[in-house]
Every structure is written in C-alpha cells, then in structure tokens.
Motif scaffolding. Structure first.
Motif, PDB file in Angstrom:
ATOM      1  N   TYR A 251       0.559   1.187 -13.010  1.00 20.29           N
ATOM      2  CA  TYR A 251       0.703   2.232 -12.009  1.00 20.29           C
ATOM      3  C   TYR A 251       1.436   3.415 -12.635  1.00 20.29           C
ATOM      4  O   TYR A 251       2.313   3.254 -13.488  1.00 20.29           O
ATOM      5  CB  TYR A 251       1.527   1.733 -10.811  1.00 20.29           C
ATOM      6  CG  TYR A 251       0.805   0.763  -9.910  1.00 20.29           C
ATOM      7  CD1 TYR A 251       0.120   1.211  -8.779  1.00 20.29           C
ATOM      8  CD2 TYR A 251       0.812  -0.605 -10.179  1.00 20.29           C
ATOM      9  CE1 TYR A 251      -0.544   0.312  -7.947  1.00 20.29           C
ATOM     10  CE2 TYR A 251       0.154  -1.507  -9.356  1.00 20.29           C
ATOM     11  CZ  TYR A 251      -0.526  -1.037  -8.234  1.00 20.29           C
ATOM     12  OH  TYR A 251      -1.183  -1.917  -7.417  1.00 20.29           O
ATOM     13  N   GLY A 252       1.062   4.626 -12.201  1.00 23.60           N
ATOM     14  CA  GLY A 252       1.789   5.826 -12.588  1.00 23.60           C
ATOM     15  C   GLY A 252       2.380   6.457 -11.345  1.00 23.60           C
ATOM     16  O   GLY A 252       2.228   5.933 -10.237  1.00 23.60           O
ATOM     17  N   ARG A 253       3.009   7.605 -11.508  1.00 20.27           N
ATOM     18  CA  ARG A 253       3.621   8.239 -10.341  1.00 20.27           C
ATOM     19  C   ARG A 253       2.583   8.564  -9.273  1.00 20.27           C
ATOM     20  O   ARG A 253       2.868   8.505  -8.083  1.00 20.27           O
ATOM     21  CB  ARG A 253       4.377   9.506 -10.755  1.00 20.27           C
ATOM     22  CG  ARG A 253       5.322  10.002  -9.662  1.00 20.27           C
ATOM     23  CD  ARG A 253       6.325  10.983 -10.204  1.00 20.27           C
ATOM     24  NE  ARG A 253       7.252  10.402 -11.157  1.00 20.27           N
ATOM     25  CZ  ARG A 253       8.373   9.764 -10.828  1.00 20.27           C
ATOM     26  NH1 ARG A 253       8.682   9.603  -9.551  1.00 20.27           N
ATOM     27  NH2 ARG A 253       9.157   9.276 -11.756  1.00 20.27           N
ATOM     28  N   LEU A 254       1.346   8.867  -9.685  1.00 20.24           N
ATOM     29  CA  LEU A 254       0.293   9.159  -8.716  1.00 20.24           C
ATOM     30  C   LEU A 254      -0.896   8.214  -8.809  1.00 20.24           C
ATOM     31  O   LEU A 254      -1.676   8.122  -7.861  1.00 20.24           O
ATOM     32  CB  LEU A 254      -0.220  10.596  -8.884  1.00 20.24           C
ATOM     33  CG  LEU A 254       0.705  11.723  -8.427  1.00 20.24           C
ATOM     34  CD1 LEU A 254       1.633  12.157  -9.548  1.00 20.24           C
ATOM     35  CD2 LEU A 254      -0.088  12.918  -7.912  1.00 20.24           C
ATOM     36  N   ASN A 255      -1.070   7.561  -9.923  1.00 19.59           N
ATOM     37  CA  ASN A 255      -2.306   6.805 -10.148  1.00 19.59           C
ATOM     38  C   ASN A 255      -2.136   5.305  -9.984  1.00 19.59           C
ATOM     39  O   ASN A 255      -1.063   4.744 -10.179  1.00 19.59           O
ATOM     40  CB  ASN A 255      -2.855   7.084 -11.543  1.00 19.59           C
ATOM     41  CG  ASN A 255      -1.917   6.615 -12.644  1.00 19.59           C
ATOM     42  OD1 ASN A 255      -0.997   7.326 -13.023  1.00 19.59           O
ATOM     43  ND2 ASN A 255      -2.144   5.408 -13.167  1.00 19.59           N
ATOM     44  N   TYR A 256      -3.251   4.668  -9.626  1.00 14.27           N
ATOM     45  CA  TYR A 256      -3.377   3.210  -9.667  1.00 14.27           C
ATOM     46  C   TYR A 256      -3.741   2.789 -11.096  1.00 14.27           C
ATOM     47  O   TYR A 256      -4.194   3.614 -11.901  1.00 14.27           O
ATOM     48  CB  TYR A 256      -4.494   2.754  -8.734  1.00 14.27           C
ATOM     49  CG  TYR A 256      -4.186   2.743  -7.258  1.00 14.27           C
ATOM     50  CD1 TYR A 256      -2.899   2.834  -6.767  1.00 14.27           C
ATOM     51  CD2 TYR A 256      -5.242   2.633  -6.334  1.00 14.27           C
ATOM     52  CE1 TYR A 256      -2.641   2.796  -5.402  1.00 14.27           C
ATOM     53  CE2 TYR A 256      -4.998   2.605  -4.967  1.00 14.27           C
ATOM     54  CZ  TYR A 256      -3.694   2.688  -4.507  1.00 14.27           C
ATOM     55  OH  TYR A 256      -3.454   2.659  -3.162  1.00 14.27           O
ATOM     56  N   PRO A 257      -3.609   1.508 -11.450  1.00 11.95           N
ATOM     57  CA  PRO A 257      -4.178   1.033 -12.714  1.00 11.95           C
ATOM     58  C   PRO A 257      -5.680   1.319 -12.766  1.00 11.95           C
ATOM     59  O   PRO A 257      -6.372   1.244 -11.743  1.00 11.95           O
ATOM     60  CB  PRO A 257      -3.900  -0.480 -12.671  1.00 11.95           C
ATOM     61  CG  PRO A 257      -2.720  -0.624 -11.770  1.00 11.95           C
ATOM     62  CD  PRO A 257      -2.884   0.438 -10.718  1.00 11.95           C
ATOM     63  N   ALA A 258      -6.171   1.657 -13.938  1.00 11.55           N
ATOM     64  CA  ALA A 258      -7.581   1.995 -14.160  1.00 11.55           C
ATOM     65  C   ALA A 258      -8.006   3.267 -13.427  1.00 11.55           C
ATOM     66  O   ALA A 258      -9.196   3.535 -13.286  1.00 11.55           O
ATOM     67  CB  ALA A 258      -8.503   0.844 -13.767  1.00 11.55           C
ATOM     68  N   GLU A 259      -7.055   4.064 -12.980  1.00 11.18           N
ATOM     69  CA  GLU A 259      -7.352   5.368 -12.376  1.00 11.18           C
ATOM     70  C   GLU A 259      -6.794   6.449 -13.298  1.00 11.18           C
ATOM     71  O   GLU A 259      -5.589   6.537 -13.506  1.00 11.18           O
ATOM     72  CB  GLU A 259      -6.732   5.492 -10.990  1.00 11.18           C
ATOM     73  CG  GLU A 259      -7.012   6.844 -10.339  1.00 11.18           C
ATOM     74  CD  GLU A 259      -6.278   7.031  -9.027  1.00 11.18           C
ATOM     75  OE1 GLU A 259      -6.724   7.851  -8.216  1.00 11.18           O
ATOM     76  OE2 GLU A 259      -5.234   6.356  -8.812  1.00 11.18           O
ATOM     77  N   SER A 260      -7.666   7.268 -13.850  1.00 12.41           N
ATOM     78  CA  SER A 260      -7.249   8.262 -14.826  1.00 12.41           C
ATOM     79  C   SER A 260      -7.124   9.639 -14.169  1.00 12.41           C
ATOM     80  O   SER A 260      -8.080  10.158 -13.601  1.00 12.41           O
ATOM     81  CB  SER A 260      -8.264   8.337 -15.973  1.00 12.41           C
ATOM     82  OG  SER A 260      -7.863   9.307 -16.920  1.00 12.41           O
TER      83      SER A 260
END
Length: 308
Positions: A123-132
């Motif tokens: 996970y990133g601050r805005l993204n899910y895993p596998a979401e670029s």
C-alpha cells in the motif's frame, strides 16, 4: 465542473448540493463526531480489510437528521485547477549513488513514468498494491527531493513534467468557508475536513506501511470522483510542511503531461543540489543523449540551468 471558472479551486455550489449539505449538517453533532473519531483511531482499523476500513470511515461520517428522519453521508470536496503549462517534479534515487552513463534509472522511456503495476507490492499513501499512480511534487523540485528522502551527496534523477492541458485535482484535507453556509455550518465542515487531513498526513515509517491502508482507502471512499473529470489528487507534502504533492492517475498522466526535462543530479545540502547531466531526445524510442552542463544542448534545451 465549470471549466471556465477563473478561480484555482472550486466546489459544487448547485442548489441541490447546498440543500444536501444543510440537511447533513443539521444532523451533525460535534460531540458525537469526536467520539466516533476517537473510536476510529483506537480500534486498529489498519488490520481490517479494505471494504471494512471504508465502512468504518462511512460510520464516522454518517449522521441522522431528526427532521427528515434520514441518515446522511457527505464529503466536503474541493477541486484545484492547475493551468496548462504548470510544472510537476518527480525524483528517483540512483542505485549505488554512481552517475554512470546511462544509469539504469534512465534506460528507457517507461522509467520516467509511473512504475509497472507488478512492481507495486505494498500500500502507498494513495494506492493499493498492484495499483500504479504517478506521484509528483508541485511548486519546487526540492519538495520532490525531500519526499524521495535523498541524503546529502546522494545522486538522483530529476524528472520535470509540464501540463499540456488543464489538470483537475481533488484537494485532500482542504477547507474554505462557503458563502452558502452559516458560520456554524462552516465550522462543522472545517471539523470534518480536519478528520480527513489528520488521517491522510500521518507520518508513516518504512516499518509502518500497513498504516497506508487507511489513507489509501480514505482516497477511494472520499476523494475519488466518478464523473470522469478528476485527473488526480493534491495534498500537503509530508516531508515539506510548506509544500504540496500531486498524484496522477496513469491515464491522465499519459494524456495531460509531457516530460519537459530530465536531469542527473547530486544533493549537496538541504537547500542545494548540483546538476551534472541533462537528457535530450526524450521520446518513446528511448534513444536519449546525455550532455554536460555548459554544453550547447544544455544552453538551448535547459536555459534555466546556471553553471554549477
């Protein structure tokens, strides 16, 4: 959304939107909201599944209006307009700290854009895993350098993008009083926004990345528009409290941005970095050329750079 609006930021002020906000705010109770906020923070929602986290956020935001006898759920949403020609910055640290031409971080056109989905495992601050998504800074390249946690004497790639069309970004954690609402209603809206900002701007260490599950689900639940007008999100920089970041969805990045420049640099201190090479022939064929500072290409293509 009115594309002719001359303000830099705007929100829906239609009669229907104002009526809905007033119905919602009539049922909003500050004490109850603060209790739900406190409970949300205490129950370890980062251990929940995505939809459970989003449901927890909805529970905090939902209030019952005793007059209409209905429950309402409202998100105060503003959109920021970046005009055509606006600049955005991204930094990639150079592995092994060696500027060897070409570094592997600039081997192909794909290196200048958001990473492949298969490379996104967390996970990133805005993204899910596998979401670029394409994370950038606005206002100054120094913000991007701080966000990338570049240390003194470390080398990095500085990529500058330029908007070739107007860009619309939903603002995370932003409040401005509305003339259509009363002072009390504006105070309630400000408190709601503070809840969002508190979640989203929480500092997260490399050992606490699971906490990004909360901020990324907040984005999906509250700040993602489904009308096709949103290009991304603007939010306060975590590393530089005076700056802002803009995160683009990949389609908008591809359609509305161009790579305006790529520079190979080294950070000297907190406020200064040195540029050693600039890239030319920036195209999808990836036949880039590298030029030292002071070269004719640098003077013509990067005239803003002064001799180190």
């Amino acid at each position: 959304m009115d594309t002719q609006d001359t303000r830099h930021y705007f929100a829906s002020e239609s009669d229907e939107a104002i009526i809905f906000k007033k119905l919602y705010l009539l049922g909003f109770q500050k004490e109850s909201f603060l209790e739900k906020w406190k409970y949300f923070e205490s129950k370890g929602v980062d251990s929940l599944e995505d939809m459970q986290i989003r449901q927890s956020i909805r529970e905090v935001m939902t209030f019952y209006n005793p007059i209409t006898r209905q429950s309402y759920y409202n998100i105060p949403t503003w959109v920021y307009l970046y005009r055509k020609g606006s600049k955005f910055f991204r930094v990639r640290r150079i592995e092994n700290n060696d500027i060897i031409i070409p570094p592997k971080e600039t081997e192909c056109w794909r290196d200048f854009w958001n990473p492949p989905e298969e490379c996104i495992t967390d996970y990133g601050r805005l993204n899910y895993p596998a979401e670029s998504l394409l994370y950038t800074a606005v206002e100054s390249p120094n913000i991007a350098i701080e966000e990338a946690k570049v240390k003194e004497n470390e080398s990095f790639v500085l990529i500058t993008y330029e908007a070739i069309e107007d860009v619309y970004a939903t603002i995370v954690g932003f409040h401005q009083d509305s003339n259509s609402l009363s002072e009390t209603e504006n105070e309630k809206t400000k408190l709601l926004t503070l809840f969002f900002k508190n979640i989203f701007t929480k500092e997260v260490s490399d050992q606490e990345k699971e906490l990004y599950k909360i901020s990324s689900n907040l984005i999906k639940e509250c700040y993602t528009l489904n009308d096709g007008t949103q290009d991304g999100w603007v939010y306060p920089s975590i590393a530089n409290k005076m700056g802002h970041n803009v995160c683009f969805n990949p389609i908008s990045a591809s359609n509305k941005l161009k790579v305006a420049g790529v520079e190979l640099c080294k950070k000297e201190n907190l406020h200064k970095f040195l540029i050693y090479y600039v890239l030319d022939n920036l195209n999808e064929e990836s036949n880039f050329t590298y030029h030292l500072i002071g070269s004719e290409v640098q003077k013509q293509k990067y005239p803003h750079i002064k001799s180190n």
